[in-house]
Design a protein around this motif. Structure first.
Motif, PDB file in Angstrom:
ATOM      1  N   THR A  45       6.676  31.469  31.507  1.00 19.70           N
ATOM      2  CA  THR A  45       5.705  31.126  30.463  1.00 19.70           C
ATOM      3  C   THR A  45       4.830  32.360  30.252  1.00 19.70           C
ATOM      4  N   PRO A  46       3.976  32.367  29.254  1.00 13.78           N
ATOM      5  CA  PRO A  46       3.120  33.566  29.070  1.00 13.78           C
ATOM      6  C   PRO A  46       2.228  33.871  30.257  1.00 13.78           C
ATOM      7  N   ILE A  47       1.982  32.899  31.150  1.00 13.63           N
ATOM      8  CA  ILE A  47       1.024  33.162  32.230  1.00 13.63           C
ATOM      9  C   ILE A  47       1.584  32.855  33.613  1.00 13.63           C
ATOM     10  N   THR A  48       2.796  32.310  33.707  1.00 12.71           N
ATOM     11  CA  THR A  48       3.339  31.961  35.021  1.00 12.71           C
ATOM     12  C   THR A  48       4.843  32.203  35.053  1.00 12.71           C
ATOM     13  N   VAL A  49       5.337  32.287  36.295  1.00 14.16           N
ATOM     14  CA  VAL A  49       6.781  32.270  36.559  1.00 14.16           C
ATOM     15  C   VAL A  49       6.983  31.255  37.684  1.00 14.16           C
ATOM     16  N   LEU A  50       7.919  30.326  37.532  1.00 14.80           N
ATOM     17  CA  LEU A  50       8.159  29.351  38.581  1.00 14.80           C
ATOM     18  C   LEU A  50       9.652  29.173  38.799  1.00 14.80           C
ATOM     19  N   LEU A  51      10.006  28.690  39.990  1.00 16.93           N
ATOM     20  CA  LEU A  51      11.395  28.501  40.388  1.00 16.93           C
ATOM     21  C   LEU A  51      11.694  27.013  40.537  1.00 16.93           C
ATOM     22  N   ALA A  54       1.117  33.134  39.135  1.00 16.30           N
ATOM     23  CA  ALA A  54       0.506  33.527  37.874  1.00 16.30           C
ATOM     24  C   ALA A  54       0.818  34.987  37.590  1.00 16.30           C
ATOM     25  N   CYS A  55       0.852  35.356  36.301  1.00 13.88           N
ATOM     26  CA  CYS A  55       1.127  36.741  35.926  1.00 13.88           C
ATOM     27  C   CYS A  55       0.263  37.117  34.742  1.00 13.88           C
ATOM     28  N   ASP A  56       0.009  38.423  34.636  1.00 19.45           N
ATOM     29  CA  ASP A  56      -0.857  38.924  33.563  1.00 19.45           C
ATOM     30  C   ASP A  56      -0.088  39.164  32.271  1.00 19.45           C
ATOM     31  N   VAL A  57       1.213  39.322  32.394  1.00 19.47           N
ATOM     32  CA  VAL A  57       2.035  39.587  31.204  1.00 19.47           C
ATOM     33  C   VAL A  57       3.168  38.573  31.171  1.00 19.47           C
ATOM     34  N   GLU A  58       3.738  38.399  30.003  1.00 21.96           N
ATOM     35  CA  GLU A  58       4.877  37.487  29.847  1.00 21.96           C
ATOM     36  C   GLU A  58       6.154  38.177  30.310  1.00 21.96           C
ATOM     37  N   MET A  59       6.960  37.466  31.107  1.00 18.59           N
ATOM     38  CA  MET A  59       8.172  38.040  31.689  1.00 18.59           C
ATOM     39  C   MET A  59       9.405  37.702  30.842  1.00 18.59           C
ATOM     40  N   THR A  60      10.293  38.695  30.722  1.00 18.54           N
ATOM     41  CA  THR A  60      11.557  38.507  29.999  1.00 18.54           C
ATOM     42  C   THR A  60      12.671  39.182  30.776  1.00 18.54           C
ATOM     43  N   ALA A  61      13.883  39.086  30.256  1.00 21.21           N
ATOM     44  CA  ALA A  61      15.063  39.783  30.795  1.00 21.21           C
ATOM     45  C   ALA A  61      15.194  39.584  32.297  1.00 21.21           C
ATOM     46  N   VAL A  62      15.268  38.357  32.731  1.00 25.32           N
ATOM     47  CA  VAL A  62      15.356  38.048  34.156  1.00 25.32           C
ATOM     48  C   VAL A  62      16.807  38.222  34.616  1.00 25.32           C
ATOM     49  N   ILE A  63      16.987  38.908  35.757  1.00 23.72           N
ATOM     50  CA  ILE A  63      18.315  39.044  36.355  1.00 23.72           C
ATOM     51  C   ILE A  63      18.218  38.738  37.838  1.00 23.72           C
ATOM     52  N   GLY A  64      19.353  38.413  38.444  1.00 24.71           N
ATOM     53  CA  GLY A  64      19.405  38.167  39.871  1.00 24.71           C
ATOM     54  C   GLY A  64      20.482  39.014  40.512  1.00 24.71           C
ATOM     55  N   THR A  65      20.346  39.261  41.805  1.00 23.86           N
ATOM     56  CA  THR A  65      21.342  40.030  42.546  1.00 23.86           C
ATOM     57  C   THR A  65      22.120  39.070  43.438  1.00 23.86           C
ATOM     58  N   PRO A  66      23.278  39.495  43.939  1.00 24.96           N
ATOM     59  CA  PRO A  66      24.068  38.598  44.790  1.00 24.96           C
ATOM     60  C   PRO A  66      23.323  38.116  46.030  1.00 24.96           C
ATOM     61  N   ASP A  67      22.375  38.899  46.531  1.00 20.98           N
ATOM     62  CA  ASP A  67      21.661  38.480  47.737  1.00 20.98           C
ATOM     63  C   ASP A  67      20.397  37.689  47.416  1.00 20.98           C
ATOM     64  N   GLY A  68      20.200  37.324  46.139  1.00 22.01           N
ATOM     65  CA  GLY A  68      19.118  36.416  45.793  1.00 22.01           C
ATOM     66  C   GLY A  68      17.835  37.058  45.314  1.00 22.01           C
ATOM     67  N   ARG A  69      17.763  38.372  45.154  1.00 20.97           N
ATOM     68  CA  ARG A  69      16.542  39.010  44.635  1.00 20.97           C
ATOM     69  C   ARG A  69      16.475  38.816  43.123  1.00 20.97           C
ATOM     70  N   MET A 109      12.717  41.361  36.713  1.00 23.30           N
ATOM     71  CA  MET A 109      12.400  41.038  35.319  1.00 23.30           C
ATOM     72  C   MET A 109      11.506  42.139  34.787  1.00 23.30           C
ATOM     73  N   ASN A 110      11.259  42.068  33.500  1.00 17.70           N
ATOM     74  CA  ASN A 110      10.346  43.070  32.951  1.00 17.70           C
ATOM     75  C   ASN A 110       9.241  42.384  32.170  1.00 17.70           C
ATOM     76  N   GLY A 111       8.073  43.067  32.121  1.00 20.15           N
ATOM     77  CA  GLY A 111       6.946  42.543  31.361  1.00 20.15           C
ATOM     78  C   GLY A 111       7.101  42.900  29.900  1.00 20.15           C
ATOM     79  N   SER A 112       6.981  41.893  29.049  1.00 21.31           N
ATOM     80  CA  SER A 112       7.206  42.162  27.629  1.00 21.31           C
ATOM     81  C   SER A 112       6.078  42.983  27.021  1.00 21.31           C
ATOM     82  N   GLN A 113       4.849  42.890  27.581  1.00 20.29           N
ATOM     83  CA  GLN A 113       3.745  43.643  26.990  1.00 20.29           C
ATOM     84  C   GLN A 113       3.640  45.060  27.553  1.00 20.29           C
TER      85      GLN A 113
END
Length: 1342
Positions: A183-189, A210-225, A228-232
């Motif tokens: 969301t614009p202010i949070t990331v949740l699992l 909570a986050c200061d910027v909106e997150m986009t382009a989320v990726i995961g690695t095989p080991d679970g990491r 993402m990048n901040g859109s702003q």
């Protein structure tokens, strides 16, 4: 070779094919765990031949592995390329839209609301679409159609959702994936469980930050990491989570890897300007790294470097300059158009040589990157795939310059004329998003019409890049010059197919559909030739077509990549519709460019035609059911495919080598495309398991089956379909007469050339049974069976491949050992050995053998225990049926005699019926019977063999019938003869063999039991009665059958056909009787039966008309009977009994030539044909003058009155005005000889009503038309009228008179009589007296 238009298989091929006969005797098995088949005799294995066939398959697998070059090989040494093949939207188009699903109705209202923020995307890994409406998240199961899951437990607007793998040990085992919700202010699992598939469950994890910027382009690695990048701000972030909070970190942390400080060990990456920041991330799990792309076309490679740490490996910048250096002067490369919109990873399976990354610009330019040392050797893959060498731009792929505008794609290239305008090209300019998978690039281009996107689809053109060997390299003509590039002489340039597909709507996401479970299910040994994943020719028969999902505001759209086999099938369908072989020939020839690839594509085409003709589980481009449902084309298309396979496959050749001075000769076979296509198709079907170990280590130290059951079942289905095709069409592998080369005889040369296909066919049968054997072992718990073997044998099993099991000595050894274990296991469970032996024999006869126990019949004769006798007879029957194929007729006859003696009806009936089918396994005898038993047909012997078996059944029925007759029963008989007889007939009628039923019915009818048959109405009786040759007796039984079956309309149809048939010598009276019965039955048809009321009425009307005409024909026949010996009548008289004629034929062929006036009138009456030029001469002839007036008058009375009574009021046969005129004129011509009233009284006797006769006479009286302009004639008419009116008054007075008293026109007659009295001559006292008497009567009675 031109494709023959005729689709009929040459009849002489089936009986003379060496290869076909071998296939016919090859053992097979029904597929699947539940398979059941007729028992077969044990097979003597020819392992050297099977091993030779295995080498043939290995050769084909090797060809597949070498045919399509590596991506890196095609772009090495070529700075740029731009070769494309572009086709209109016809059978050559590489992609097609196949399916669309709209957004669920329950979400549509929310989606279309302007007050709600909506985002959506694809999660193909779990077959879901995520749709976020404000803070509500919905997961749409697009496989089920309308199924929705939801998550509404957070308050913020959801802008992005991604699916990643969880870290090991953090969550419960049920959680297989994580939803990352931004969301614009949070990331949740949110935890996701996909067991059982396809259901999903969502689990709250209590992990959010909570986050200061909106997150986009989320990726995961095989080991679970998770990255993402901040859109702003364009920074790289990592969402770090752990099971519990610790001393050195919280349970959830958001780490910014783009800035310095405590949270990152990396230096700051320069400016934090968002314009230069990260715009996209892409993971590369195979190489343990990921890539980022910035808005100013900079690419960075990152590698995870310990928990919470990442390492910037390399940054690629100034890519525009690097691309220009590769393609100087290209108009596709300009600063305005050079904007990278997407990065895609090249899987190592696609490019073993090292191409690693491809970047796509907004105008369709693709940049290929590989390690810097690429091109200097093939050692990149030997560094454990670490990818530590820096990447560099190695190739620039320019966009297709010759794309056809979607509006123009409907214009097929085959119908363009010389005057047609060329298709309008389309230049890419604004690609928005793209996806890439295994050589296929799908991108979205904004269309030039509103609310529409164009989907750019690009894939390798296998027809242009395929090669037979390293030394054969085709020359490809570039669509336009590759700027600054020239391909090396030993490299095949990359050529691709491209097309644009219009999709209504605005695209939100695009992704490849998950690959099928049948794709790469096992890992073959390293020494196994394996084709590249881009070689769809090798995999199109063992996995579904690749699909791509497009999500837009109209729902989901599926695009299917069409394979070569799809194009072949479309070409066949076009031929089927247009009956023009040019489409198939053109398709084949298009594959064979350049010419040095003719043999390669001939073999490929033949392999695909085999798949179409036989059927294949993956023939349909869409995904199949979990166990692979068989997909088949129509019988007509399969017939075309078989004929094309035969014609395109050429013939084999044989080159002799003779050693002079000796009698020895040898030679070399040049195989046909049919043999090569067969071997190629078979090799591709078995590739998924051929070189794979049968077992793998399982839990508890036991071994498990290494290949999934359903994969083996699917492969077996396809193999069985192929074998069935070859068994039923042996001519496919036989040259036509004259198709031989050299000086040797045709039979010898064919035998030498074709005999190399026989081992491959035997290998096919062996492979089918091998799968059945392995599945049977799996049913009996394979791991436990192996554990009961000796240690050496266990070791041998663990190293055994499917190829070894099928074609190696150790496979035979292992099979024998495992069979012994199974038998011992069954014995320990007190299960009959015969039972398991029968199962083994049914499912995999070549892997086991059984003992014969024929003396059970002898034991049954000797025993006095009825229960034991029945058991022994039942066991003997089972064993005899197992060996039915090899049971000689004399032996069968002897066995049936024994069964008859023992009153064993089941054996005496079922064994010969089973043998009849076993002797005609390919159904050639049945086809001969269905064809009507044509003369000089080689299939007649098979039918005769079946007929002999049927005769044994009939003989048994006769024996049981005779024994049950009164006075024939013996005291010694244990079983009741009547019971045995009834049981025998019950078994006979229960047979599903239509040919036997037909033979049985003929036999019963011949014994006078037709009425009993009609009462029973068995299943095949109707078909038997309708079967050629048709006889009168069959049709008589057939219409009675329909009557008893409650189908009177069909009975009427049969009777109608019987009446009109010219095939039978029937009398005219019999035909009339059949028509009468037909009308009667048609009238009995119920109104509501079958909804055929209107049809029945029309049919009844037609029958009634035909009956009327037939009655005319009968009267004509009776009329001519006294004259039948006259020369001009004899032939016509005989013809009347031969068939029924229509009314026109009766007139033109009989009535008119023979001048039969009364028959003519009857024909005119029945046909209701009015023609004064015909009817008046007939009546005129009746009134011809004779010397004696009284004689003429008597003849007229005798003729006219019967005709009038028969035909009045038909104006066609009895023209009243004309007949009345003739009568009156005759009476006028004979005044004094004919009494007054003669004419009107004749008309009244003809049935003409008094008023109508009076009107006609009154009209003559008033007409003043000659001869009624003479006063004498007018007075004579007046006298006739007086007589008529007097008779009318007398009739009206009579009780029960037809001239109703209340309808009598008193006033009109009174007025007319006044007129007649005024105008009558005084000399006509009798007439005047009559008129006055009429007036008195009128006044007295009315």
């Amino acid at each position: 070779m031109a494709f023959r238009a005729s689709l009929a298989a040459p009849q002489n091929f089936a009986s003379t094919s060496t290869f076909g006969s071998a296939l016919g005797s090859t053992n097979g098995s029904k597929f699947g765990k539940q398979a059941q088949a007729a028992s077969k005799p044990a097979v003597v294995l020819d392992l050297p031949a099977l091993q030779a066939a295995s080498r043939v398959l290995l050769e084909q697998l090797t060809k597949d592995a070498q045919m399509i070059p590596d991506l890196g090989d095609m772009i090495t040494g070529m700075p740029s390329s731009s070769s494309y093949t572009v086709f209109p939207d016809d059978y050559r188009a590489p992609f097609q839209k196949r399916r669309h699903i709209g957004i669920p109705e329950s979400l549509w209202q929310y989606y279309t609301s302007t007050q709600l923020a909506t985002h959506m995307g694809l999660l193909p890994e779990i077959e879901r679409v995520w749709i976020a409406i404000d803070h509500n998240l919905f997961l749409w199961d697009y496989v089920e159609g309308q199924e929705l899951s939801s998550y509404v437990d957070q308050p913020d607007v959801i802008t992005n959702v991604a699916l990643v793998k969880p870290k090991s040990g953090v969550f419960i085992d049920d959680i297989t994936s994580l939803l990352v919700i931004c969301t614009p202010i949070t990331v949740l699992l949110i935890g996701v469980s996909t067991h059982p598939v396809p259901e999903i469950k969502l689990y709250a994890t209590d992990m959010s930050i909570a986050c200061d910027v909106e997150m986009t382009a989320v990726i995961g690695t095989p080991d679970g990491r998770i990255f993402m990048n901040g859109s702003q701000d364009g920074h790289l972030y990592e969402l770090h989570y752990q099971e519990k909070e610790g001393w050195f970190g919280k349970r959830v942390q958001l780490i910014n890897h783009s800035v310095g400080g405590v949270q990152s060990l990396l230096p700051m990456l320069g400016s934090s300007n968002a314009e230069d920041g990260i715009a996209d991330l892409i993971a590369d799990p195979a190489r343990n790294c990921f890539y980022t792309r910035t808005s100013n076309n900079t690419i960075s490679i990152w590698r995870t470097n310990g928990e919470k740490h990442v390492q910037l490996v390399q940054t690629l910048s100034n890519l525009y300059k690097a691309a220009q250096d590769k393609v100087p002067g290209s108009p596709a490369l300009t600063p305005q158009s050079f904007k990278i919109i997407a990065l895609h990873v090249v899987d190592p399976s696609e490019s073993r040589a090292g191409v690693q990354l491809v970047a796509v610009t907004k105008n369709g330019v693709r940049l290929y990157f590989s390690p810097s040392s690429y091109g200097m050797g093939y050692g990149w893959g030997s560094t454990n795939n670490t990818g530590t060498r820096p990447l560099s731009l190695v190739h620039v792929r320019l966009p297709p310059p010759n794309l056809i505008h979607p509006d123009e794609q409907g214009r097929s290239s085959r119908i363009l004329t010389a005057q047609s305008a060329p298709p309008r090209p389309y230049i890419l300019s604004s690609l928005g998003m793209s996806c890439y998978e295994l050589g296929v690039d799908i991108a979205v281009q904004t269309a030039d019409v509103a609310d529409t996107d164009y989907i750019l689809c690009i894939s390798p053109d296998l027809t242009q890049i395929a090669q037979m060997g390293q030394g054969q390299v085709p020359t490809i003509q570039q669509a336009h010059p590759a700027y600054g590039a020239a391909p090396g002489p030993s490299r095949i340039p990359l050529t691709e197919r491209a097309t644009l597909l219009p999709i209504a709507g605005i695209t939100w996401a695009i992704a490849p559909a998950p690959r099928s479970k049948y794709s790469l299910v096992t890992s073959a040994p390293a020494n196994t030739p394996t084709p590249l994943v881009t070689n769809e020719l090798a995999t199109q028969f063992t996995e579904p077509a690749r699909q791509y999902i497009i999500l837009n505001n109209g729902g989901l759209h599926w695009i299917v990549k069409r394979r070569a086999v799809d194009a072949v099938k479309d070409a066949i369908e076009e031929f089927q519709v247009e009956r023009n072989p040019q489409a198939l020939v053109a398709f084949r020839d298009s594959l064979c460019t350049p010419l040095n690839l003719w043999q390669l594509w001939r073999d490929q085409t033949c392999a695909m035609l085999l798949a179409i003709a036989s059927g294949n589980t993956f023939l349909d481009p869409m995904e199949q059911s979990p166990v692979g449902a068989m997909s088949r084309v129509s019988p007509e298309l399969a017939s075309v495919a078989r004929q094309a396979f035969y014609d395109f496959g050429d013939r084999p050749g044989w080159t002799e080598r003779v050693t002079y001075g000796t009698a020895d000769a040898s030679g070399t076979a040049t195989f046909s495309g049919r043999r090569e296509g067969f071997a190629l198709y078979l090799a591709r079907l078995v590739r998924p398991f051929w070189k794979v170990l049968i077992t793998k280590a399982g839990p508890g130290g036991l071994q498990d089956l290494n290949v999934p059951d359903d994969v083996l079942v699917t492969a077996q289905k396809n193999l069985h379909a192929l074998k069935e095709l070859l068994d039923t069409n042996p001519y496919l592998f036989h040259s036509a007469p004259g198709d031989h080369t050299g000086a040797r005889s045709a039979s010898v040369s064919e035998q030498e050339a074709w005999k190399f296909g026989i081992p491959v066919a035997n290998l096919l049968s062996r492979a089918i049974e091998a799968i059945s054997f392995v599945l049977l072992l799996s049913d009996h718990k394979l791991g436990e069976l192996i554990s009961h073997c000796e240690p050496d044998m266990q070791k041998l099993v663990s190293s055994l491949t499917f190829e070894d099991l099928i074609a190696a000595d150790k496979g035979v050894t292992v099979a024998r050992a495992l069979v012994n274990v199974i038998i011992n296991q069954q014995i320990g469970q007190q299960i009959s050995v015969d039972t398991i032996s029968e199962v083994l024999q049914q499912r995999c006869g070549s892997f086991c053998s059984t003992d014969d126990a024929r003396e059970n019949v002898r034991k049954a004769v000797e025993t006095r225990n009825p229960v034991e006798r029945q058991t022994l007879l039942g066991e003997s029957l089972r064993l005899f049926m197992k060996g039915a194929r090899n049971l000689e007729f004399e032996k069968l006859q002897e066995i049936c005699g024994d069964y008859q003696q023992l009153s064993y009806a089941k054996g005496a009936v079922e064994l010969p019926l089973h043998c009849a089918q076993a002797r005609d396994t390919d159904l050639q005898g049945q086809e001969y019977w269905i064809a009507g038993c044509p003369a000089n047909d080689p299939r007649a012997a098979l039918w005769e063999s079946r007929r002999q078996c049927y005769e044994l059944v009939l003989d048994s029925l006769s024996v049981f019938e005779e024994r049950s007759a009164p006075g024939k029963q013996s005291v010694k008989q244990i079983d009741d003869p009547e019971t045995v007889r009834g049981h025998a007939y019950e078994l006979a009628f229960a047979s599903e063999d239509e040919m036997f039923h037909s033979t049985l019915y003929e036999w019963l009818i011949g014994r006078g039991m037709a009425d009993e048959l009609l009462e029973m109405r068995p299943a095949y009786l109707e078909a038997h009665l309708r079967r050629e040759p048709i006889t009168v007796e069959k049709f008589q039984f057939l219409w009675q059958f329909y009557v008893k079956d409650g189908q009177p309309l069909r009975a009427a149809e049969v009777l109608g056909i019987l009446a009109e048939s010219t095939d039978f010598n029937l009398s005219l009276e019999a035909r009339l009787e059949y028509l009468t019965l037909a009308v009667s039955n048609a009238k009995s048809h119920p109104v509501s039966v079958g909804g055929r009321h209107e049809t029945a009425i029309a049919f009844l009307t037609d029958l009634e008309e035909k009956l009327e005409v037939a009655q005319v024909q009968l009267e004509l026949h009776n009329t001519l009977s006294p004259r039948q010996l006259e020369p001009d009548v004899a032939d016509r008289f005989k013809a009347l009994s031969f068939r029924l004629y229509n009314i026109t034929e009766l007139y033109q062929l009989f009535a008119d030539p023979l001048d039969l006036p009364l028959v003519k009138l009857l024909i005119l009456h029945v046909s209701e044909h009015r023609d004064d030029s015909i009817v008046r001469p007939i009546w005129n002839k009746i009134f011809e003058e004779e010397a004696d007036a009284q004689t003429a008058a008597d003849r007229i009375v005798a003729t006219v009155i019967p005709l009038g009574q028969r035909f009045y009021p038909s104006e066609s046969a009895f023209p009243l005005q004309h007949v009345a005129s003739l009568l009156v004129r005759f009476s006028l011509a004979h005044k004094g000889d004919i009494p007054y009233g003669w004419a009107p009284r004749i008309l009244v006797k003809c049935g003409v009503p008094f008023p109508e006769v009076w009107d006609i006479l009154h009209e003559m009286y008033e007409s003043q038309v000659p001869p009624f302009n003479e006063q004498a004639n007018v007075q004579a008419i007046s006298s006739d009228i007086a007589v008529l009116l007097s008779d009318w008054v007398d009739e009206a007075k009579r009780p029960q008179s037809a001239a109703a008293r209340d309808e009598f026109p008193v006033f009109r007659i009174d007025q007319a009589v006044e007129q007649y009295l005024t105008e009558v001559e005084p000399s006509r006292t009798e007439t005047k007296v009559t008129y006055e008497a009429i007036k008195r009567q009128l006044r007295r009675h009315w």
